[in-house]
Design an enzyme around this catalytic site. Structure first.
Site, PDB file in Angstrom:
ATOM      1  N   LYS A 262      -9.064   3.324  -2.574  1.00 36.48           N
ATOM      2  CA  LYS A 262      -9.510   2.912  -1.243  1.00 36.48           C
ATOM      3  C   LYS A 262     -10.830   3.587  -0.899  1.00 36.48           C
ATOM      4  O   LYS A 262     -10.948   4.819  -0.945  1.00 36.48           O
ATOM      5  CB  LYS A 262      -8.437   3.275  -0.215  1.00 36.48           C
TER       6      LYS A 262
ATOM      7  N   CYS B 206      -5.743  -2.800   2.701  1.00 37.48           N
ATOM      8  CA  CYS B 206      -5.598  -2.698   4.150  1.00 37.48           C
ATOM      9  C   CYS B 206      -6.924  -2.988   4.878  1.00 37.48           C
ATOM     10  O   CYS B 206      -7.511  -4.043   4.691  1.00 37.48           O
ATOM     11  CB  CYS B 206      -5.021  -1.333   4.505  1.00 37.48           C
TER      12      CYS B 206
ATOM     13  N   GLU C  64       0.839  -1.198   0.000  1.00 34.69           N
ATOM     14  CA  GLU C  64       0.000   0.000   0.000  1.00 34.69           C
ATOM     15  C   GLU C  64       0.875   1.249   0.000  1.00 34.69           C
ATOM     16  O   GLU C  64       1.896   1.317   0.708  1.00 34.69           O
ATOM     17  CB  GLU C  64      -0.880  -0.006   1.255  1.00 34.69           C
TER      18      GLU C  64
END
Length: 316
Positions: A128, A162, A41
Site C-alpha cells: 500500500k 482500499c 485487506e
C-alpha cells in the site's frame, strides 16, 4: 474465467488460525470451480478496526506499545512459512490467490497484497502506497516497485488497496498496464464504496473484484482496546464485497453482515466491447496533453559502509 471474492474475517491475533481459515475458503472456492480467489485487506495479520495503539499527538502509552507488539507478532515475513502454506493451498485449488496480509520487514509493517499462481508460485506483491489516517501509525509506505500486473486467462490482474483507489494517478498507472482484473481488497464498508467500484470498472473498462471483511467485536480478543464498541455482537466491519463488470454493472453482491463467497464468470470479450467508446489509457489518454511518470525504483534499505570502503583505504 470463474472468479471468487471471499468475505469473512481474520482470527485477529492468531496468524496460524487465520491461515487455516484462508485454506478452508480457498478450498471452498475451488469446490465452486473458481480460478481466481480474492481475500480482503489485511486478512492475514488483521485489520485493527477501532484500535488506536495509545497514540495521540505528542503522546504514546505503554499499553499502546504492548498493543503494537502483539500486532507486530501477528504479521508475517514474505516469503516465509505462512506464504509457503498459502502457496500450497493455491496449488491444491489450481487457482490464482490474491491475499491481503500485514507484512513485516525489519521493524516496519506494511499493508500488502500477495499474488499466488495456480501452480503455487508466489508471483509478487503490492505494498500500500498511502495508508489512511490512523493506519499511518502502524503501517509503512510502499513504493513504485510493487505495482505489478500478472497474466491470467482473462487478461492482466493486479491489485489496489482500499483508499489507494481514490488516487487517480495510481489508477492510471494500473490502466496503463492494461489491467483487466482489478482487485480491490479493502476495509471500507461504507455506502459510497460500491459506487466507487462501479466508477473504476467503467473508467478502466475492467472487471473489479472488491473484498472486505465481515467481523464482529467478539472476533477480537477480549482485551482488545476497541473505541467503537465492547459489545461482542457489534459489527465492526460489515463487508459489502462486490464484483463489477467493465461497463459498471454489479454482477455479484454487494453482500453485508454475513460471511460469503461471491462468484462470477468474467469474459474478456466484455472488456473489448467496453473499449468501443472509451479506452482510458489509449484513445482517451491524450498523451500530447498529459503525461504520467511512475518511479518504479524501490526505496533502498539502509546500507552500512565502513570508512575504509568509502575512502579507499584498508583495515591493515
Amino acid at each position: 474465467m470463474k472468479v471468487g471474492v471471499v468475505q469473512t474475517g481474520s482470527v485477529y491475533g492468531d496468524t496460524a488460525a487465520t491461515i487455516d481459515k484462508a485454506e478452508q475458503w480457498i478450498a471452498k472456492a475451488a469446490d465452486q470451480a473458481c480460478e481466481l480467489v480474492v481475500f480482503p485487506e489485511a486478512f492475514v495479520g488483521g485489520y485493527p478496526k477501532g484500535g488506536g495503539f495509545g497514540v495521540v499527538v505528542g503522546v504514546r502509552t505503554e499499553a499502546g506499545r504492548d498493543e503494537f507488539a502483539s500486532y507486530f507478532q501477528a504479521s508475517i515475513v514474505v516469503p516465509g512459512p505462512e506464504t509457503d502454506r498459502l502457496s500450497k493451498a493455491a496449488a491444491k485449488a489450481g487457482a490464482f490467490v490474491v491475499m491481503g496480509v500485514i507484512e513485516r520487514e525489519l521493524g516496519t509493517l506494511y499493508c500488502t497484497v500477495l499474488f499466488f499462481s495456480p501452480t503455487g508460485e508466489l508471483l509478487g506483491k503490492h505494498r500500500k502506497l498511502m495508508p489512511t489516517a490512523g493506519e499511518r501509525v502502524v503501517w509503512g509506505y510502499g513504493d513504485g516497485s510493487t505495482l505489478p500486473v500478472f497474466d491470467t486467462p482473462a487478461g492482466k490482474m493486479g491489485a489496489v488497496l482500499c483508499w489507494e483507489n481514490y488516487m487517480p494517478m495510481l489508477r492510471m498507472a494500473m490502466y496503463a498496464q492494461d489491467i483487466a482484473v482489478y482487485c480491490t481488497p479493502t476495509a471500507d464498508d461504507r455506502p459510497t464504496w460500491v459506487p466507487s467500484m462501479q466508477h473504476i470498472a467503467r473508467e478502466g473498462r475492467c472487471y473489479v473484484l472488491s473484498s472486505c471483511q465481515f467481523i464482529r467485536r467478539g472476533d477480537f480478543p477480549a482485551d482488545y482496546d476497541c473505541t467503537i464498541s465492547n459489545d461482542n455482537d457489534a459489527i465492526l466491519m460489515r463487508g459489502g464485497s462486490v464484483i463489477v463488470d467493465p461497463l459498471g454493472t454489479v454482477i455479484a453482491g454487494p453482500v453485508f453482515d454475513e460471511d460469503a463467497l461471491l462468484t462470477a464468470i468474467i469474459d474478456p470479450v466484455q472488456i473489448a466491447r467496453g473499449k468501443l467508446d472509451f479506452d482510458v489509457a489509449g484513445s482517451y489518454a491524450r498523451p500530447d496533453v498529459f503525461q504520467l511518470t511512475v518511479n518504479q525504483k524501490a526505496n533502498a534499505p539502509v546500507v552500512f559502509k565502513d570508512s575504509a570502503s568509502v575512502t579507499g583505504g584498508s583495515h591493515e
